[in-house]
Write a protein that holds these residues in place. Sequence first.
Motif, mmCIF file in Angstrom:
data_model
loop_
_atom_site.group_PDB
_atom_site.id
_atom_site.type_symbol
_atom_site.label_atom_id
_atom_site.label_comp_id
_atom_site.label_asym_id
_atom_site.label_seq_id
_atom_site.Cartn_x
_atom_site.Cartn_y
_atom_site.Cartn_z
ATOM 1 N N PRO A 80 -11.198 0.495 -10.641
ATOM 2 C CA PRO A 80 -9.847 0.569 -9.902
ATOM 3 C C PRO A 80 -10.211 0.731 -8.257
ATOM 4 N N ILE A 81 -9.586 0.024 -7.452
ATOM 5 C CA ILE A 81 -9.678 0.568 -6.036
ATOM 6 C C ILE A 81 -7.958 0.104 -5.709
ATOM 7 N N ARG A 82 -7.523 0.970 -5.006
ATOM 8 C CA ARG A 82 -6.141 0.865 -4.584
ATOM 9 C C ARG A 82 -5.928 0.237 -3.485
ATOM 10 N N LEU A 83 -4.818 -0.658 -3.232
ATOM 11 C CA LEU A 83 -4.685 -1.447 -2.054
ATOM 12 C C LEU A 83 -4.157 -0.254 -1.043
ATOM 13 N N THR A 84 -5.106 0.093 -0.057
ATOM 14 C CA THR A 84 -4.724 1.073 0.668
ATOM 15 C C THR A 84 -5.595 0.626 1.917
ATOM 16 N N PRO A 85 -5.271 1.212 3.463
ATOM 17 C CA PRO A 85 -6.213 1.195 4.248
ATOM 18 C C PRO A 85 -7.188 2.303 4.421
ATOM 19 N N GLU A 86 -7.012 3.234 3.596
ATOM 20 C CA GLU A 86 -7.694 4.535 3.365
ATOM 21 C C GLU A 86 -8.870 4.396 2.725
ATOM 22 N N GLY A 87 -10.088 4.349 3.472
ATOM 23 C CA GLY A 87 -11.270 4.107 2.901
ATOM 24 C C GLY A 87 -11.787 2.330 2.514
ATOM 25 N N ASN A 88 -10.865 1.586 2.720
ATOM 26 C CA ASN A 88 -10.894 0.236 2.604
ATOM 27 C C ASN A 88 -10.981 -0.406 3.975
ATOM 28 N N THR A 89 -11.965 -1.646 3.849
ATOM 29 C CA THR A 89 -11.947 -2.584 4.984
ATOM 30 C C THR A 89 -10.932 -3.596 4.888
ATOM 31 N N LEU A 90 -10.762 -4.041 5.983
ATOM 32 C CA LEU A 90 -9.599 -5.393 5.954
ATOM 33 C C LEU A 90 -9.847 -6.485 4.955
ATOM 34 N N ALA A 91 -11.315 -6.865 4.905
ATOM 35 C CA ALA A 91 -11.773 -7.868 4.087
ATOM 36 C C ALA A 91 -11.691 -7.464 2.417
ATOM 37 N N ARG A 92 -11.607 -5.961 2.155
ATOM 38 C CA ARG A 92 -11.457 -5.530 1.023
ATOM 39 C C ARG A 92 -9.829 -5.451 0.562
ATOM 40 N N MET A 93 -9.097 -5.062 1.358
ATOM 41 C CA MET A 93 -7.733 -5.166 1.054
ATOM 42 C C MET A 93 -7.279 -6.614 0.862
ATOM 43 N N LYS A 94 -7.947 -7.707 1.704
ATOM 44 C CA LYS A 94 -7.310 -8.803 1.518
ATOM 45 C C LYS A 94 -7.894 -9.587 0.014
ATOM 46 N N LEU A 95 -9.044 -9.046 -0.335
ATOM 47 C CA LEU A 95 -9.639 -9.374 -1.684
ATOM 48 C C LEU A 95 -8.680 -8.998 -2.703
ATOM 49 N N ILE A 96 -8.332 -7.682 -2.582
ATOM 50 C CA ILE A 96 -7.226 -7.032 -3.629
ATOM 51 C C ILE A 96 -6.069 -7.613 -3.652
ATOM 52 N N ALA A 97 -5.576 -8.047 -2.481
ATOM 53 C CA ALA A 97 -4.196 -8.594 -2.365
ATOM 54 C C ALA A 97 -4.260 -10.006 -2.923
ATOM 55 N N LYS A 98 -5.124 -10.561 -2.696
ATOM 56 C CA LYS A 98 -5.229 -12.181 -3.222
ATOM 57 C C LYS A 98 -5.235 -12.355 -4.681
ATOM 58 N N GLN A 99 -6.136 -11.271 -5.297
ATOM 59 C CA GLN A 99 -6.131 -11.072 -6.720
ATOM 60 C C GLN A 99 -4.547 -10.683 -7.390
ATOM 61 N N LEU A 100 -4.025 -9.615 -6.789
ATOM 62 C CA LEU A 100 -2.619 -9.147 -7.033
ATOM 63 C C LEU A 100 -1.672 -10.513 -7.001
ATOM 64 N N LEU A 101 -1.798 -10.991 -6.008
ATOM 65 C CA LEU A 101 -0.720 -12.347 -5.721
ATOM 66 C C LEU A 101 -1.255 -13.483 -7.201
ATOM 67 N N LYS A 102 -2.425 -13.556 -7.232
ATOM 68 C CA LYS A 102 -2.708 -14.614 -8.139
ATOM 69 C C LYS A 102 -2.502 -14.062 -9.537
ATOM 70 N N SER A 103 -2.277 -12.757 -10.008
ATOM 71 C CA SER A 103 -1.584 -12.310 -11.026
ATOM 72 C C SER A 103 -0.164 -12.528 -11.328
ATOM 73 N N GLY A 104 0.242 -13.065 -10.270
ATOM 74 C CA GLY A 104 1.852 -13.011 -10.302
ATOM 75 C C GLY A 104 2.521 -12.144 -9.941
ATOM 76 N N LEU A 105 2.167 -10.940 -9.329
ATOM 77 C CA LEU A 105 2.766 -9.786 -8.715
ATOM 78 C C LEU A 105 3.675 -10.106 -7.702
ATOM 79 N N ASN A 106 5.135 -9.892 -7.599
ATOM 80 C CA ASN A 106 5.663 -10.168 -6.617
ATOM 81 C C ASN A 106 6.207 -8.965 -5.508
ATOM 82 N N GLU A 107 5.608 -7.757 -5.979
ATOM 83 C CA GLU A 107 5.943 -6.595 -4.820
ATOM 84 C C GLU A 107 4.359 -5.916 -4.820
ATOM 85 N N ILE A 108 4.033 -6.373 -3.621
ATOM 86 C CA ILE A 108 2.911 -5.721 -2.746
ATOM 87 C C ILE A 108 3.079 -4.156 -2.228
#
Length: 171
Positions: A80-108
């Motif tokens: 698991p990788i948390r949605l955070t700018p701490e240690g993550n690149t912008l590309a990685r945060m976008k990848l995580i967020a796309k998966q979260l939104l795809k799963s139906g999560l409404n609160e990011i």
Amino acid sequence: DVLEKNGIQIDFSPSSGYDYRVHGGPNFSDVSNFPFHVGSKESILCIPVPSENLIKGPDTLSQLYYTFMAESAFGDLGKPIRLTPEGNTLARMKLIAKQLLKSGLNEIVISLHSTSLHVGGNPYSDTQSDVDRIKSVLFAFTDWLYASHAVTPALPYDVLQSYAGRLQDGR
């Protein structure tokens, strides 16, 4: 419960997918990214800090996995990788967020320690360059999220009110 006794109504502390027992902490490995109620009266709305499992190596491996194999019998790979700018690149945060939104999560929920915004505040912010990078990634990510996915910022109270009386199955 300590939170209920102190009138706490919303909890953002669990990190989905993480197990802190080795450090004497709680085990959140079975906690999903979706909100749920906790407490003896189920009066506390818990919104976990979301994470997605990413494969060790270049993020393109995780992107390929999510594109072609995520629905297969292989299950979740990686860690698991948390949605955070701490240690993550912008590309990685976008990848995580796309998966979260795809799963139906409404609160990011974006995880960020306030100490990361000060030089020497924690291991993520040893130098001014580290602090500047964290801020840059955070601002670019939120700009992208607002523009690309019609996400709007909300205060915890607003989120609590949006869930009043409707949360049953975690969605």
